[in-house]
Enzyme design. Structure first.
Site, PDB file in Angstrom:
ATOM      1  N   HIS A   1       0.269 -11.944   1.177  1.00 51.40           N
ATOM      2  CA  HIS A   1      -0.689 -11.072   0.492  1.00 51.40           C
ATOM      3  C   HIS A   1      -1.267 -11.747  -0.758  1.00 51.40           C
ATOM      4  O   HIS A   1      -2.456 -11.634  -1.057  1.00 51.40           O
ATOM      5  CB  HIS A   1       0.006  -9.761   0.123  1.00 51.40           C
ATOM      6  CG  HIS A   1      -0.921  -8.623  -0.115  1.00 51.40           C
ATOM      7  ND1 HIS A   1      -0.525  -7.310  -0.075  1.00 51.40           N
ATOM      8  CD2 HIS A   1      -2.251  -8.576  -0.385  1.00 51.40           C
ATOM      9  CE1 HIS A   1      -1.552  -6.520  -0.310  1.00 51.40           C
ATOM     10  NE2 HIS A   1      -2.613  -7.264  -0.511  1.00 51.40           N
TER      11      HIS A   1
ATOM     12  N   TYR B   1       0.825  -1.195   0.000  1.00 50.92           N
ATOM     13  CA  TYR B   1       0.000   0.000   0.000  1.00 50.92           C
ATOM     14  C   TYR B   1       0.870   1.261   0.000  1.00 50.92           C
ATOM     15  O   TYR B   1       1.571   1.559   0.965  1.00 50.92           O
ATOM     16  CB  TYR B   1      -0.931   0.022   1.209  1.00 50.92           C
ATOM     17  CG  TYR B   1      -1.845  -1.169   1.324  1.00 50.92           C
ATOM     18  CD1 TYR B   1      -2.152  -1.955   0.220  1.00 50.92           C
ATOM     19  CD2 TYR B   1      -2.416  -1.519   2.539  1.00 50.92           C
ATOM     20  CE1 TYR B   1      -2.988  -3.055   0.323  1.00 50.92           C
ATOM     21  CE2 TYR B   1      -3.262  -2.609   2.659  1.00 50.92           C
ATOM     22  CZ  TYR B   1      -3.541  -3.380   1.546  1.00 50.92           C
ATOM     23  OH  TYR B   1      -4.367  -4.464   1.660  1.00 50.92           O
TER      24      TYR B   1
ATOM     25  N   ARG C   1     -16.519  -1.947  -2.344  1.00 45.37           N
ATOM     26  CA  ARG C   1     -15.711  -0.859  -2.902  1.00 45.37           C
ATOM     27  C   ARG C   1     -16.520   0.426  -3.084  1.00 45.37           C
ATOM     28  O   ARG C   1     -16.387   1.138  -4.070  1.00 45.37           O
ATOM     29  CB  ARG C   1     -15.050  -1.309  -4.207  1.00 45.37           C
ATOM     30  CG  ARG C   1     -14.175  -2.556  -4.005  1.00 45.37           C
ATOM     31  CD  ARG C   1     -13.379  -2.911  -5.208  1.00 45.37           C
ATOM     32  NE  ARG C   1     -12.641  -4.161  -4.993  1.00 45.37           N
ATOM     33  CZ  ARG C   1     -11.445  -4.270  -4.403  1.00 45.37           C
ATOM     34  NH1 ARG C   1     -10.844  -3.199  -3.968  1.00 45.37           N
ATOM     35  NH2 ARG C   1     -10.853  -5.447  -4.266  1.00 45.37           N
ATOM     36  N   GLY C   2     -17.386   0.658  -2.101  1.00 42.11           N
ATOM     37  CA  GLY C   2     -18.192   1.876  -2.089  1.00 42.11           C
ATOM     38  C   GLY C   2     -19.577   1.717  -2.682  1.00 42.11           C
ATOM     39  O   GLY C   2     -20.458   2.536  -2.415  1.00 42.11           O
TER      40      GLY C   2
ATOM     41  N   SER D   1     -13.030  -5.171   1.597  1.00 43.87           N
ATOM     42  CA  SER D   1     -14.031  -4.584   0.696  1.00 43.87           C
ATOM     43  C   SER D   1     -15.453  -4.988   1.100  1.00 43.87           C
ATOM     44  O   SER D   1     -16.256  -5.408   0.266  1.00 43.87           O
ATOM     45  CB  SER D   1     -13.754  -4.982  -0.765  1.00 43.87           C
ATOM     46  OG  SER D   1     -12.527  -4.458  -1.202  1.00 43.87           O
ATOM     47  N   PRO D   2     -15.784  -4.848   2.393  1.00 36.70           N
ATOM     48  CA  PRO D   2     -17.090  -5.328   2.865  1.00 36.70           C
ATOM     49  C   PRO D   2     -18.267  -4.490   2.388  1.00 36.70           C
ATOM     50  O   PRO D   2     -19.409  -4.956   2.440  1.00 36.70           O
ATOM     51  CB  PRO D   2     -16.946  -5.246   4.387  1.00 36.70           C
ATOM     52  CG  PRO D   2     -15.961  -4.142   4.609  1.00 36.70           C
ATOM     53  CD  PRO D   2     -14.985  -4.266   3.478  1.00 36.70           C
TER      54      PRO D   2
END
Length: 333
Positions: free
Chosen positions: A126, A55, A209-210, A205-206
């Site tokens: 990862h 990140y 992703r928005g 990403s629960p």
């Protein structure tokens, strides 16, 4: 907030995914804003923080380490290796999946330095490097545990079969896979495997992703480097179809007495005590909204209607593009 078990750790039922403070959704916010979000999370009682070497090519770990160092004894700190920035011939950092034991050790030591800590509580692979047997990568991680650099280990974006192979080498504390109403892939086999082996499922990403925050009405407004531009569900045709789900979804949120984002998170919390969502945000008010989802109670009939509305059959488009699909190991419908 209620707590849940993450291996030997007791953590808040909702953690904080720190990725978008430095990475992925277009130009990241200034460090000062990221600091505000992290400090607000501490003030709100959050004890689970998730970052990775990838990140911001290390910048996110530096931010997290700097801000959370005074609170280190109060939190469970998670990071990831085996996927990091590597300079090309021109010195430009490129993301590279590399699960070789020597690389995993180097990634971990770099993360420890950036995070300003002596030990990482939960260290994930990862991405499984399919050129390297997962047993070799996990073996390297187990040696980090033996040396006291890592307390527990996890895997990210893997299948149930890969989890079993890894778990035979060293106990796996958690699997971090994408999991939400619109990405139900873990329900194919991973949920059952996690319960059988006593492994927590950390859901990234629960809020889709928005999308399930009702926050992406027009994909043309996404920044050029926003990773959603590479995801089929956000291309114009699929997104237009998916938007048709939102009116009924908003109505279910109103019925539940919560916001759309809280409904998505509450659904995950109702999936079981071993499921821990880690939403991310760059906004303090959104952080508080997300955390309040722990207080939302959903009736069985509402859950039934919610799952019938948003699922793998009603959502249009794949979650990843061709390249990203090749890089992950998760089961697909």
């Amino acid at each position: 907030m209620q707590n849940r078990h993450l291996g030997p750790f007791s953590v808040t039922a909702i953690g904080l995914g720190c990725m978008n403070l430095s990475h992925a959704y277009g130009v990241p916010p200034p460090p000062e804003q990221g600091e505000r979000v992290l400090r607000a999370a501490i003030e709100q009682g959050v004890t689970l923080f998730d970052t990775a070497a990838l990140y911001g090519f290390g910048k996110n770990e530096e931010l997290v380490g700097r801000v959370l160092k005074p609170h280190r004894s109060r939190i469970t700190l998670c990071s990831k290796g085996g996927l990091a920035g590597v300079p090309d011939e021109n010195g430009v950092l490129k993301r590279v999946i590399d699960g070789r034991p020597g690389t995993i050790r180097r990634n971990c030591e770099d993360s420890l330095r950036r995070l300003q800590t002596d030990v990482i509580d939960l260290y994930y692979l990862h991405r499984w490097d399919k050129k390297v047997p997962v047993e070799d990568s996990v073996g390297a991680m187990s040696r980090l545990v033996e040396e006291g650099k890592v307390r527990t280990i996890g895997l990210s974006e893997v299948s149930a079969a890969t989890l079993r192979r890894a778990h035979a080498v060293h106990p796996v504390t958690a699997v971090q896979n994408e999991y939400s109403l619109w990405t139900r892939n873990p329900e194919i086999a991973m949920r059952a495997a996690c319960r059988e082996l006593g492994v927590a499922l950390v859901a990234f990403s629960p809020v889709a992703r928005g999308f399930l925050c009702d926050a992406v009405p027009d994909v043309s407004t996404l920044e050029a480097k926003d990773i959603r531009r590479t995801m089929p569900r956000f291309d114009a045709e699929h997104h237009a179809r998916n938007l048709k789900l939102l009116p009924a979804y908003r109505e279910l949120a109103r019925e539940a007495g919560c916001t759309p984002a809280q409904l998505a998170l509450a659904w995950l919390l109702h999936r079981g005590e071993d499921v821990i969502p880690i939403p991310g945000t760059t906004n303090v008010e959104h952080l508080k909204e997300d955390l309040a989802a722990a207080d939302v109670r959903l009736e069985v009939d509402l859950i039934r209607r919610l799952e019938a509305l948003v699922n793998e059959k009603t959502v249009s488009g794949n979650r990843y593009g061709e390249q990203a699909n090749r890089e992950v190991d998760t089961e697909t419908f």
